[in-house]
Design a protein around this motif. Structure first.
Motif, PDB file in Angstrom:
ATOM      1  N   GLU A   1      21.218 -36.704 -52.178  1.00 14.05           N
ATOM      2  CA  GLU A   1      19.752 -36.694 -52.115  1.00 14.05           C
ATOM      3  C   GLU A   1      19.269 -37.554 -50.958  1.00 14.05           C
ATOM      4  O   GLU A   1      18.356 -37.166 -50.218  1.00 14.05           O
ATOM      5  N   ARG A   2      19.896 -38.712 -50.781  1.00 12.89           N
ATOM      6  CA  ARG A   2      19.542 -39.596 -49.670  1.00 12.89           C
ATOM      7  C   ARG A   2      19.840 -38.924 -48.322  1.00 12.89           C
ATOM      8  O   ARG A   2      19.049 -39.031 -47.381  1.00 12.89           O
ATOM      9  N   TYR A   3      20.983 -38.238 -48.242  1.00 12.70           N
ATOM     10  CA  TYR A   3      21.301 -37.584 -46.974  1.00 12.70           C
ATOM     11  C   TYR A   3      20.290 -36.479 -46.682  1.00 12.70           C
ATOM     12  O   TYR A   3      19.872 -36.299 -45.535  1.00 12.70           O
ATOM     13  N   LEU A   4      19.893 -35.746 -47.707  1.00 10.39           N
ATOM     14  CA  LEU A   4      18.909 -34.677 -47.510  1.00 10.39           C
ATOM     15  C   LEU A   4      17.595 -35.241 -46.971  1.00 10.39           C
ATOM     16  O   LEU A   4      16.988 -34.654 -46.062  1.00 10.39           O
ATOM     17  N   LEU A   5      17.158 -36.387 -47.499  1.00 13.34           N
ATOM     18  CA  LEU A   5      15.914 -37.004 -47.026  1.00 13.34           C
ATOM     19  C   LEU A   5      15.997 -37.316 -45.538  1.00 13.34           C
ATOM     20  O   LEU A   5      15.051 -37.056 -44.779  1.00 13.34           O
ATOM     21  N   ASP A   6      17.139 -37.864 -45.109  1.00  9.65           N
ATOM     22  CA  ASP A   6      17.330 -38.174 -43.688  1.00  9.65           C
ATOM     23  C   ASP A   6      17.477 -36.899 -42.869  1.00  9.65           C
ATOM     24  O   ASP A   6      16.942 -36.790 -41.757  1.00  9.65           O
ATOM     25  N   PHE A   7      18.212 -35.944 -43.417  1.00 14.11           N
ATOM     26  CA  PHE A   7      18.478 -34.703 -42.689  1.00 14.11           C
ATOM     27  C   PHE A   7      17.177 -33.985 -42.322  1.00 14.11           C
ATOM     28  O   PHE A   7      17.022 -33.504 -41.202  1.00 14.11           O
ATOM     29  N   VAL A   8      16.243 -33.940 -43.256  1.00 17.99           N
ATOM     30  CA  VAL A   8      14.965 -33.278 -42.984  1.00 17.99           C
ATOM     31  C   VAL A   8      14.276 -33.950 -41.800  1.00 17.99           C
ATOM     32  O   VAL A   8      13.749 -33.281 -40.910  1.00 17.99           O
ATOM     33  N   HIS A   9      14.302 -35.279 -41.764  1.00 21.47           N
ATOM     34  CA  HIS A   9      13.691 -35.990 -40.641  1.00 21.47           C
ATOM     35  C   HIS A   9      14.414 -35.699 -39.326  1.00 21.47           C
ATOM     36  O   HIS A   9      13.785 -35.709 -38.259  1.00 21.47           O
ATOM     37  N   MET A  10      15.718 -35.449 -39.394  1.00 27.48           N
ATOM     38  CA  MET A  10      16.494 -35.240 -38.172  1.00 27.48           C
ATOM     39  C   MET A  10      16.419 -33.806 -37.639  1.00 27.48           C
ATOM     40  O   MET A  10      16.846 -33.549 -36.520  1.00 27.48           O
ATOM     41  N   VAL A  11      15.881 -32.891 -38.452  1.00 27.56           N
ATOM     42  CA  VAL A  11      15.772 -31.502 -37.990  1.00 27.56           C
ATOM     43  C   VAL A  11      14.330 -31.012 -37.938  1.00 27.56           C
ATOM     44  O   VAL A  11      14.062 -29.896 -37.464  1.00 27.56           O
ATOM     45  N   TYR A  12      13.387 -31.851 -38.412  1.00 26.88           N
ATOM     46  CA  TYR A  12      11.996 -31.398 -38.491  1.00 26.88           C
ATOM     47  C   TYR A  12      11.068 -32.585 -38.281  1.00 26.88           C
ATOM     48  O   TYR A  12      11.292 -33.660 -38.841  1.00 26.88           O
ATOM     49  N   ASN A  13      10.055 -32.387 -37.455  1.00 23.46           N
ATOM     50  CA  ASN A  13       9.068 -33.432 -37.190  1.00 23.46           C
ATOM     51  C   ASN A  13       7.818 -33.150 -38.021  1.00 23.46           C
ATOM     52  O   ASN A  13       7.025 -32.277 -37.676  1.00 23.46           O
ATOM     53  N   PRO A  14       7.648 -33.864 -39.137  1.00 19.64           N
ATOM     54  CA  PRO A  14       6.538 -33.543 -40.032  1.00 19.64           C
ATOM     55  C   PRO A  14       5.181 -33.981 -39.477  1.00 19.64           C
ATOM     56  O   PRO A  14       5.074 -35.002 -38.806  1.00 19.64           O
ATOM     57  N   VAL A  15       4.174 -33.179 -39.781  1.00 25.61           N
ATOM     58  CA  VAL A  15       2.803 -33.572 -39.460  1.00 25.61           C
ATOM     59  C   VAL A  15       2.315 -34.593 -40.476  1.00 25.61           C
ATOM     60  O   VAL A  15       1.586 -35.522 -40.156  1.00 25.61           O
ATOM     61  N   GLY A  16       2.751 -34.420 -41.713  1.00 22.36           N
ATOM     62  CA  GLY A  16       2.363 -35.334 -42.785  1.00 22.36           C
ATOM     63  C   GLY A  16       3.387 -35.287 -43.903  1.00 22.36           C
ATOM     64  O   GLY A  16       4.416 -34.607 -43.811  1.00 22.36           O
ATOM     65  N   GLU A  17       3.118 -35.999 -44.985  1.00 25.07           N
ATOM     66  CA  GLU A  17       4.045 -36.064 -46.104  1.00 25.07           C
ATOM     67  C   GLU A  17       4.168 -34.718 -46.823  1.00 25.07           C
ATOM     68  O   GLU A  17       5.232 -34.351 -47.310  1.00 25.07           O
ATOM     69  N   ASP A  18       3.069 -33.961 -46.859  1.00 25.72           N
ATOM     70  CA  ASP A  18       3.079 -32.694 -47.595  1.00 25.72           C
ATOM     71  C   ASP A  18       4.029 -31.673 -46.980  1.00 25.72           C
ATOM     72  O   ASP A  18       4.809 -31.031 -47.694  1.00 25.72           O
ATOM     73  N   ASP A  19       3.962 -31.508 -45.649  1.00 27.69           N
ATOM     74  CA  ASP A  19       4.848 -30.511 -45.051  1.00 27.69           C
ATOM     75  C   ASP A  19       6.302 -30.993 -45.051  1.00 27.69           C
ATOM     76  O   ASP A  19       7.234 -30.184 -45.130  1.00 27.69           O
ATOM     77  N   TYR A  20       6.522 -32.317 -45.010  1.00 22.04           N
ATOM     78  CA  TYR A  20       7.882 -32.859 -45.141  1.00 22.04           C
ATOM     79  C   TYR A  20       8.474 -32.458 -46.493  1.00 22.04           C
ATOM     80  O   TYR A  20       9.606 -31.982 -46.580  1.00 22.04           O
ATOM     81  N   GLU A  21       7.687 -32.640 -47.564  1.00 19.89           N
ATOM     82  CA  GLU A  21       8.148 -32.290 -48.903  1.00 19.89           C
ATOM     83  C   GLU A  21       8.380 -30.793 -49.024  1.00 19.89           C
ATOM     84  O   GLU A  21       9.327 -30.350 -49.679  1.00 19.89           O
TER      85      GLU A  21
END
Length: 220
Positions: free
Chosen positions: A130-150
């Protein structure tokens, strides 16, 4: 500069994690691995002056350089290692499924052997991925805000469940992790399934930042 290298994305702060003591132990094992953490004197020397640089480069692994706090020890180095495995898996998979090939490569890698030998409980293994997934999303996607990150994170989980539905009858012989569990290779395979769609989604978000709120409202 060595501190700057190992503290990318606030990686050093993970050593002080008290609630989950296994994180600090995993941090030290990764740091001790010469295959994963490759520190060479030449990397810190100015090519012009042939001496250690006085100005330290600030490195970030967030997609398009955005800032985030790492949850998984050395997630940047882990991603670099699995990126290489992913390229190999695409060449080797043939008739076999990509996630199976990537899982085998991962289990035989320095990172896979280290994680599989860590003796983590089922809850700790779940937390690790779960922790790796949280980091992975940040490393492949630049979120505009918390909602699109989720939303992107949830999309990867949904893609994983689609893979898992097909994989119910599979077992990974060399891995102690059950096929029904999310693993680092399966996170990659899930992302690979939806990567092009996420690119279109990212472009849409930047045209209309309110689209995520409307999507959530529609889903509710």
């Amino acid at each position: 500069e060595i501190v700057a290298f190992i503290d990318v994305d606030g990686n050093l702060s993970l050593i002080s994690e008290e609630e989950e003591g296994w994180i600090a132990k995993l941090w030290m094992k990764i740091f001790s691995s010469r295959q994963l953490v490759r520190l060479h004197y030449d990397d810190f020397v100015s090519p012009n002056k042939q001496r250690p640089r006085q100005r330290i480069r600030v490195c970030r692994s967030g997609y398009q350089g955005h800032v985030f706090g790492a949850k998984f020890p050395f997630s940047r180095l882990a991603k670099e290692a699995v990126d290489d495995m992913m390229e190999q898996a695409k060449q080797l998979s043939g008739r076999d499924r990509l996630d199976r090939t990537l899982q085998r490569l991962f289990d035989d890698s320095a990172l896979g052997v280290l994680i599989n030998a860590a003796g983590l409980s089922a809850d700790e293994s779940h937390s690790l991925h779960e922790r790796y997934l949280l980091d992975f999303v940040h490393m492949v996607y630049n979120p505009v805000g918390e909602d699109d990150y989720e939303l992107v994170k949830d999309s990867i989980i949904t893609a994983f469940k689609e893979i898992d539905t097909v994989a119910d009858s599979l077992t990974f012989e060399s891995s102690p992790v059950m096929s029904s569990s999310m693993t680092i290779p399966i996170i990659y395979a899930a992302f690979d399934r939806i990567q092009s769609r996420l690119k279109c989604f990212s472009d849409l978000i930047r045209l209309d930042t309110d689209v995520v709120r409307r999507l959530y409202r529609h889903l509710d």
